[in-house]
Design a protein around this motif. Sequence first.
Motif, short mmCIF file in Angstrom:
data_model
loop_
_atom_site.label_atom_id
_atom_site.label_comp_id
_atom_site.label_asym_id
_atom_site.label_seq_id
_atom_site.Cartn_x
_atom_site.Cartn_y
_atom_site.Cartn_z
N SER A 277 27.89 51.09 87.60
CA SER A 277 27.95 49.92 86.73
C SER A 277 26.58 49.56 86.16
CB SER A 277 28.51 48.72 87.50
OG SER A 277 29.82 48.98 87.95
N LEU A 278 25.53 49.70 86.99
CA LEU A 278 24.18 49.41 86.49
C LEU A 278 23.77 50.42 85.43
CD1 LEU A 278 21.62 47.67 86.71
CD2 LEU A 278 20.77 49.30 88.42
N VAL B 39 26.60 42.44 86.16
CA VAL B 39 26.32 43.65 86.93
C VAL B 39 25.08 43.46 87.81
CG1 VAL B 39 25.54 46.05 86.72
CG2 VAL B 39 27.47 45.24 85.35
N THR B 40 24.08 42.77 87.27
CA THR B 40 22.86 42.52 88.05
C THR B 40 23.17 41.76 89.33
OG1 THR B 40 21.57 42.46 86.00
CG2 THR B 40 20.55 41.51 87.96
N GLY B 41 24.04 40.77 89.24
CA GLY B 41 24.42 40.03 90.43
C GLY B 41 25.11 40.90 91.46
N TRP B 42 25.97 41.81 91.00
CA TRP B 42 26.66 42.72 91.91
C TRP B 42 25.68 43.67 92.59
CZ3 TRP B 42 30.57 47.06 90.19
CH2 TRP B 42 31.15 47.62 91.32
N VAL B 43 24.74 44.21 91.79
CA VAL B 43 23.76 45.16 92.32
C VAL B 43 22.92 44.51 93.42
CG1 VAL B 43 21.61 46.34 91.70
CG2 VAL B 43 23.65 46.66 90.30
N ALA B 44 22.60 43.24 93.25
CA ALA B 44 21.79 42.54 94.25
C ALA B 44 22.47 42.51 95.62
CB ALA B 44 21.51 41.12 93.78
N ARG B 45 23.78 42.63 95.64
CA ARG B 45 24.51 42.60 96.91
C ARG B 45 24.88 44.00 97.41
NH1 ARG B 45 27.06 38.60 93.86
NH2 ARG B 45 28.84 39.97 93.47
N ALA B 46 25.04 44.97 96.49
CA ALA B 46 25.62 46.26 96.87
C ALA B 46 24.60 47.37 97.12
CB ALA B 46 26.61 46.72 95.80
N VAL B 47 23.43 47.31 96.49
CA VAL B 47 22.45 48.38 96.64
C VAL B 47 21.56 48.09 97.85
CG1 VAL B 47 20.48 49.55 95.58
CG2 VAL B 47 22.45 48.92 94.19
#
Length: 382
Positions: A20-21, A179-187
């Motif tokens: 997604s990123l 997407v940035t918010g999701w990445v902050a939690r998933a990566v």
Amino acid sequence: MLVHRPVRSETLRLAWAGLSLIAACYGLARFAYGLFVPVFRVEFGLDAAATGAIASSAYASYCLAIVVATVLTPRLGGRTLAVLAGCAATAGTLLIAVAPNAAVLTVGVIVAGSSTGVASPPLAHAVAHAVAAPVRNRTQAVVNAGTGVGVAVAGPIALLTYGQWRAAWFVFAIACAAVTGWVARAVPSTRSGDGPAALLPRPLLPAGSGRLVVAAALTGVASAATWTFGRDLLVTAGGMSQRPATLAWVLLGALGVLGAAAGDLAGRVGVGRAWLLTMTTLAAATGLLAALPGGPVVACVAAGAFGAAYIALSGLLLIWGTRVYPNAPAAGVGVAFLVLALGQGAGASLVGIAAEAVGLRPAFAAAALVAALGAGLRPRGS
């Protein structure tokens, strides 16, 4: 060294967040510029040389960003740099959406382009350090295929908002922020290295890096024509209407998702043979666009083949880079993608200049020739 080995569900979460990123940074923030070149030329009074120069500025910012990200990723970790990439994509697309003139448009393109340079090294680093070896190449290729997803998403949005192009870029900005918010939690963080020695790989250019550099440069030069002027070629040289030209772009992205198979293809036939097959496909697709830009069916087939080949090639460069730099995967990806971007920056400017001098079709034919020359390269020992 901090190493985290996630279970399967966490691996899938990392893969989808990474995809997604890449979709947001590459497909929306960077490559969507080419989708809007015809309207930008009218809106801001740009000629082909100027649009090529603006595209080159994005590649230049990418190059600077990927060097910084390659150096900082082992120190700061994958998550921090991935979030910074999303922030740059959000800011850049927002600037483009509000641009009152060509100068602000250029700044937006530069900021948006930098997001891609920041994104790739930390994601490659996170996958290399947090995913089990048997599925590592497949995961890297899946994340890399996000470019195709982003391009496929950008096409319909552009078609629906073409008369109001700023609305499309506002949508892109919102998507990048989400997407940035999701990445902050998933990566995962995946920091490694405690001292200055961890900043750069040693040796800086190991055995096999020369071929990697040349292959990446030729891929960049050859692909710049379609990424920057592909839609413009169909509309201006081919006389195609907006709808089929946009459909061709959507297919470019949608079939680009097939590039996720690059990891499996390399595992089956070797990186060398996979490279020959995909680079030859890129050359044929670019040449077909040059020869018959006015045929909707031909354009869709060529665009789809180009998308699949390009995403596969970038995935193979990613795998190639991590093999050349096995102890510093972020550096391997950084070198490969830095040179790829340098080639694209040079290619965008050269195609723009050639288009003004002899027309877009001969310029695309020259790009196809470059791709054909690059097909003969392969990793050392393959």
